[in-house]
Design an enzyme around this catalytic site. Structure first.
Site, short mmCIF file in Angstrom:
data_model
loop_
_atom_site.label_atom_id
_atom_site.label_comp_id
_atom_site.label_asym_id
_atom_site.label_seq_id
_atom_site.Cartn_x
_atom_site.Cartn_y
_atom_site.Cartn_z
N ASP A 296 -1.78 -18.73 1.63
CA ASP A 296 -2.73 -19.39 0.89
C ASP A 296 -3.78 -20.75 1.17
O ASP A 296 -4.59 -20.68 1.19
CB ASP A 296 -1.91 -20.21 -0.57
CG ASP A 296 -1.07 -20.72 -0.50
OD1 ASP A 296 -0.34 -20.71 1.18
OD2 ASP A 296 -0.41 -21.44 -1.13
N LYS B 32 4.00 -15.62 3.30
CA LYS B 32 4.11 -15.82 2.04
C LYS B 32 5.55 -16.55 2.05
O LYS B 32 6.71 -15.89 0.84
CB LYS B 32 3.77 -15.25 0.79
CG LYS B 32 3.76 -15.98 -0.75
CD LYS B 32 2.95 -17.65 -0.56
CE LYS B 32 2.62 -18.21 -1.89
NZ LYS B 32 2.57 -19.14 -1.98
N ASP C 128 -12.49 -9.46 4.80
CA ASP C 128 -13.58 -9.71 3.86
C ASP C 128 -13.61 -10.93 4.10
O ASP C 128 -14.97 -11.17 4.37
CB ASP C 128 -13.57 -8.70 2.64
CG ASP C 128 -13.59 -7.64 1.97
OD1 ASP C 128 -13.22 -6.53 3.46
OD2 ASP C 128 -14.05 -7.08 1.16
N ASP D 27 -6.39 -7.08 4.15
CA ASP D 27 -6.65 -6.68 3.35
C ASP D 27 -8.22 -7.61 3.06
O ASP D 27 -9.62 -7.32 3.43
CB ASP D 27 -6.94 -5.81 2.15
CG ASP D 27 -7.91 -4.78 1.65
OD1 ASP D 27 -8.59 -4.74 2.31
OD2 ASP D 27 -7.91 -5.30 0.47
N TYR E 146 1.20 -1.39 -0.04
CA TYR E 146 -0.10 0.05 -0.48
C TYR E 146 1.44 0.92 -0.18
O TYR E 146 0.35 2.32 -0.94
CB TYR E 146 -0.88 -0.04 1.41
CG TYR E 146 -2.00 -0.92 0.92
CD1 TYR E 146 -2.46 -2.47 0.66
CD2 TYR E 146 -3.59 -0.26 1.59
CE1 TYR E 146 -3.17 -3.14 1.18
CE2 TYR E 146 -4.76 -1.25 0.84
CZ TYR E 146 -5.39 -1.57 1.21
OH TYR E 146 -5.43 -2.89 0.39
#
Ligand code: IPM
Ligand code: MN
Length: 375
Positions: free
Chosen positions: A232, A200, A260, A256, A141
């Protein structure tokens, strides 16, 4: 106590949900004898439309001189083709940075009786109670360099199809990882003593550093059990056994996405609240965003915004009793069967935004008037 806040309704359903969150806040303040002082300011598309700046200077000043900021949502399709710094989202990102709010807490909680609102089987989602701790000021970001080249820069005067290149940079410095890891471990100490750190590390250098630093900080918290998971695989585990998660610690972009997903799992993103803390002033906002497709229809779920008020009372004012009162009020209104459109089964008529706000404010008054049992 004086609750002096800056209120940023923002875009889309932001103003509708914020209005009702403020009414609930006012009813808690009245019930517990606190004073309020609200300053209303513009952010996002609303500010762009007024002064062509998604975060005008008077908004920043008001926020920095308040004890906390309550925000609705930013984002509007009207500005989709604007350059990055003139998009509504840029206002929110700058605000987070100006406030120094590096720790984003996003609880995902399945209220008892709400299991049927989840797309997962009730027995899977029952008991889900996780705290997502998302790093908010680093990673993709904010990393530099970032760019999107145009055809002219690539050496031709005529635009050439498919010739552009875009760059974003994922960057994390050790102190940034350290401070967010500490937030996660401190929270875990007050919860079920487990931290799952999501990265990751099999592919990204940022994640390898992340894993090393989180592992080192964990030594200061011997009572907390730390595990690591690739993002993942964490995404899969979230839908397979959401109730097993306690504190989930992760970087900006992964947080983020996973927050959700967690919202979907507990029934609706409309229920999710958030706190962005760690800086000079805390920022509180529902996770759902501006939802322009349903804006102005009076059907948005105000509970994410209302539960953000509970987080505001807890984290910016240490008013735990007041925070719990708001949470219990939401719980009792849901228990009585009231559901906004995002939660209502097809056979049930939905409660409007206004009615839901009114019911929670009323429940706050009733609960505050009821003496709490001493044991
Ligand atoms: C969120 C939102 C924001 C984010 C956008 C609006 C910049 O999606 O708070 O989750 O990506 O952080
Ligand atoms: Mn998001």
């Amino acid at each position: 106590m004086l609750l002096n806040l800056t209120i940023l309704p923002g875009d889309g359903i932001g103003p509708e949900v914020t209005e009702h969150a403020v009414l609930v806040l006012q009813s808690v303040a009245d019930a517990f004898g606190h004073q309020t002082d609200f300053q209303l300011k513009k952010i996002g598309g609303a500010a762009l439309a007024a002064v062509n700046d998604p975060l005008p200077p008077d908004t920043i000043e008001a926020c920095l001189s308040s004890s906390a900021v309550l925000l609705g949502a930013v984002g509007s399709p009207a500005f989709d083709h604007n350059p990055n710094h003139l998009r509504p989202e840029a206002g929110l990102l700058r605000l987070r940075r100006e406030l120094g709010a590096f720790a984003n807490l996003r609880p995902a909680f399945c209220f008892p009786g709400m299991e049927d609102s989840s797309p997962l089987r009730p027995e899977l989602v029952r008991g889900t109670d996780m705290m997502i701790v998302r790093e908010l000021l680093g990673g993709l970001y904010f990393g530099e360099p970032r760019s999107i080249s145009n055809a002219a820069e690539s050496g031709t005067s005529q635009p050439v199809a498919s010739s552009r290149v875009a760059v974003n940079t994922m960057r994390y410095a050790e102190p940034e990882i350290e401070r967010i890891a500490r937030v996660a471990f401190e929270l875990a100490m007050k919860r079920r003593h487990r931290v799952l750190s999501v990265d990751k590390a099999n592919v990204l250098e940022c994640s390898r550093l992340w894993r090393e630093v989180v592992t080192r900080i964990a030594r200061d918290y011997p009572d907390v059990k730390l595990t690591h998971q690739y993002v993942d695989s964490a995404a899969m585990l979230l839908v397979q056994r959401p109730a097993d998660f306690d504190v989930l610690l992760t970087e900006n972009m992964f947080g983020d996405i996973l927050s959700d997903q967690a919202g979907g799992i507990v029934g609706s993103l409309g229920l999710l609240a958030s706190a962005s803390i760690g800086g000079r002033v805390g920022l509180y906002e529902p996770v759902h965003g501006s939802a322009p497709d349903i804006a102005g229809k009076g059907i948005a779920n105000p509970l994410g915004a209302i539960l953000s008020v509970a987080m505001l009372l807890r984290h910016s004012f240490q008013l735990e009793r007041e925070a719990v009162c708001v949470e219990n009020a939401v719980s009792s209104v849901l228990n009585q069967g009231h559901r906004t459109a995002d939660l209502a089964p097809k056979t049930q008529s939905a409660t409007s935004t206004t009615e839901m706000g009114r019911l929670v404010a009323q429940a706050v008054k009733q609960l505050a008037a009821t003496p709490t049992p001493t044991n």
